[in-house]
Design an enzyme around this catalytic site. Structure first.
Site, short mmCIF file in Angstrom:
data_model
loop_
_atom_site.label_atom_id
_atom_site.label_comp_id
_atom_site.label_asym_id
_atom_site.label_seq_id
_atom_site.Cartn_x
_atom_site.Cartn_y
_atom_site.Cartn_z
N TYR A 43 47.97 31.81 -2.64
CA TYR A 43 46.54 31.60 -2.95
C TYR A 43 46.45 30.62 -4.11
O TYR A 43 47.18 30.71 -5.10
CB TYR A 43 45.89 32.93 -3.36
CG TYR A 43 44.48 32.78 -3.90
CD1 TYR A 43 43.38 32.89 -3.06
CD2 TYR A 43 44.25 32.54 -5.25
CE1 TYR A 43 42.09 32.75 -3.56
CE2 TYR A 43 42.98 32.39 -5.76
CZ TYR A 43 41.89 32.50 -4.90
OH TYR A 43 40.62 32.36 -5.39
N GLU B 114 38.69 26.68 -3.32
CA GLU B 114 39.56 27.84 -3.12
C GLU B 114 40.33 27.65 -1.81
O GLU B 114 39.74 27.47 -0.75
CB GLU B 114 38.72 29.12 -3.04
CG GLU B 114 39.53 30.38 -2.85
CD GLU B 114 38.63 31.60 -2.70
OE1 GLU B 114 38.89 32.61 -3.39
OE2 GLU B 114 37.67 31.56 -1.91
#
Length: 432
Positions: free
Chosen positions: A153, A241
């Site tokens: 991530y 993101e």
């Protein structure tokens, strides 16, 4: 409409607050900025990244079955993924009114892509996040399917606490990052970036190490991180993101899925991006409100909420509910209010047949309460308002505003505070 109204209203503020709180629990300096109302389809976000040198899957966009077949043949990929392009989530488990199940399909045969596209394009796809009848699919994305050997991530976001961008990463990707922050906070890594100096090579490399990239992949990941930061700056993003930010068995670092939030204050210099805003899935009333710089979200009740600021809007909805009422919507005026906006706001609210009362709750910091009061009285007269109106004003020029309302001769109920306003609005509906 991308999501049911009640879900979207909550997502606008509550999910944001929860998300911020969870990440701040691990790292107090990390704050997520409010979500902006710019809707880009998946292929548009991927193109933005590709245009800035970020590695994404090779893809084409098609608006017909013939184009989908041609795109699949041009890819010359071992495996192809076909994705229906709508804003709502849950596409993979959705259902088309053509009978096809699933808005995401894998195949190795371009001919199958054509057959699937025939059952997607022009048909409605229903998911848990769409209206009951679904959303019509106008385009599909035909992309190269890649295997993922490891998922991480990575995100860059604006952090008010440090007055600049912050990188947040975790070697545990492909899952809900908030869950990771709660269950394994030691796996969340944060690095502040000096907005004037920009991202440094050693910062990008350290983040790549923290994400678990090894050998040649470490430098490759660092290069991608720097390109993502460049994208973040160039497009005036408040958040980029990437989840998953992954590696393939062939040794390639790829941004498989991304969410980009934009600063709407930068619209004047990001005209091309904002022109891509996909409003086709919005309710017509939302698009009409946007013409006057108003933010409207419809709910299921009968008391309209007319406020300034999303936080105040949610508080108003909550206190109406706590007093036994049900909010019909929230309409956010924002900061730079003009009388004409107030008039248009009332026009939108009164056009909703569910609305049986209107609660105006304005806190005048940068908003002049007298302008609101003049707009209210004008709207009441010209629109011949027929539902009860409760007004609570506080802040700049509030005494002048109260004088305008009191001397208007209109049946406007004034409230001393938000609790009083909610009780009076709920009572006015109960009397009917």
């Amino acid at each position: 409409m991308a999501l049911p109204a009640s879900v979207r209203a909550g997502a606008a503020v509550r999910d944001l607050a929860l998300r911020s709180a969870r990440l701040r629990g691990s790292f107090p300096a990390v704050q997520l900025t409010p979500r902006r109302w710019l809707n880009l389809q998946e292929y548009q976000s991927k193109k933005l990244m590709a245009d800035h040198g970020v590695t994404v899957q090779r893809f084409f966009v098609a608006d017909s079955a013939d184009d989908a077949l041609e795109a699949a043949q041009r890819l010359k990929a071992k495996e192809i993924v076909l994705k229906a392009q709508i804003l709502a989530g849950g596409r993979g488990k959705g259902t088309f009114n053509s009978g096809l199940k699933g808005g995401v399909h894998l195949t190795k045969d371009p001919k199958t892509v054509e057959q699937l596209a025939k059952q997607m394009i022009g048909y409605n796809l229903s998911t848990k996040q769409t209206p009951k009848d679904g959303v019509k699919v106008k385009k599909v994305m035909v992309a190269e399917a890649l295997n993922i050997s490891r998922e991480t991530y990575f995100a860059i976001l604006m952090d008010r606490a440090c007055n600049g961008p912050v990188m947040v990463g975790s070697p545990q990707g492909g899952v809900d990052i908030e869950e990771v922050a709660v269950t394994s906070p030691e796996l969340i890594f944060k690095e502040e970036i000096d907005i004037f100096e920009g991202i440094q090579d050693h910062q990008a490399l350290q983040m790549a190490k923290n994400l678990g990239f090894k050998g040649p992949l470490q430098q490759q990941a660092a290069d991608q991180i720097k390109k993502l930061y460049n994208l973040f700056l160039k497009i005036d993003a408040t958040q980029v993101e990437v989840n998953p930010f992954g590696e393939t068995p062939e040794g390639q670092v790829v941004c498989f899925d991304a969410k980009i939030n934009f600063d709407d204050n930068a619209e004047f210099r990001q005209k091309e991006i904002f022109a891509m805003d996909d409003k086709s899935e919005n309710e017509p009333i939302e698009n009409e409100a946007a013409k006057y710089d108003l933010k409207y979200i419809g709910l299921d009740g009968n008391i309209a909420c007319f406020v300034n600021g999303a936080g105040l809007a949610m508080a108003t909805c909550d206190i109406i509910s706590l007093n036994g009422g049900k909010p019909a919507n929230f309409l956010d005026l924002g900061g730079g209010v003009k009388e004409a906006q107030v008039y248009q706001a009332f026009k939108l609210l009164t056009a909703d047949p569910k609305v049986e009362a209107i609660l105006v709750n304005i806190f005048g910091g940068i908003v002049n309460c007298a302008i609101i009061a003049n707009g209210i009285t004008k709207a009441c007269r010209e629109l011949e308002l027929k539902v009860p109106l409760v007004v609570r004003l506080e802040g700049t020029n509030v005494h002048e505003a109260q004088r305008i309302l009191n001397e208007s001769g209109l049946p406007i109920t004034s409230a001393s505070d938000l609790e009083d306003a909610a009780k009076k609005a709920v009572a006015s509906v109960a009397k009917k």
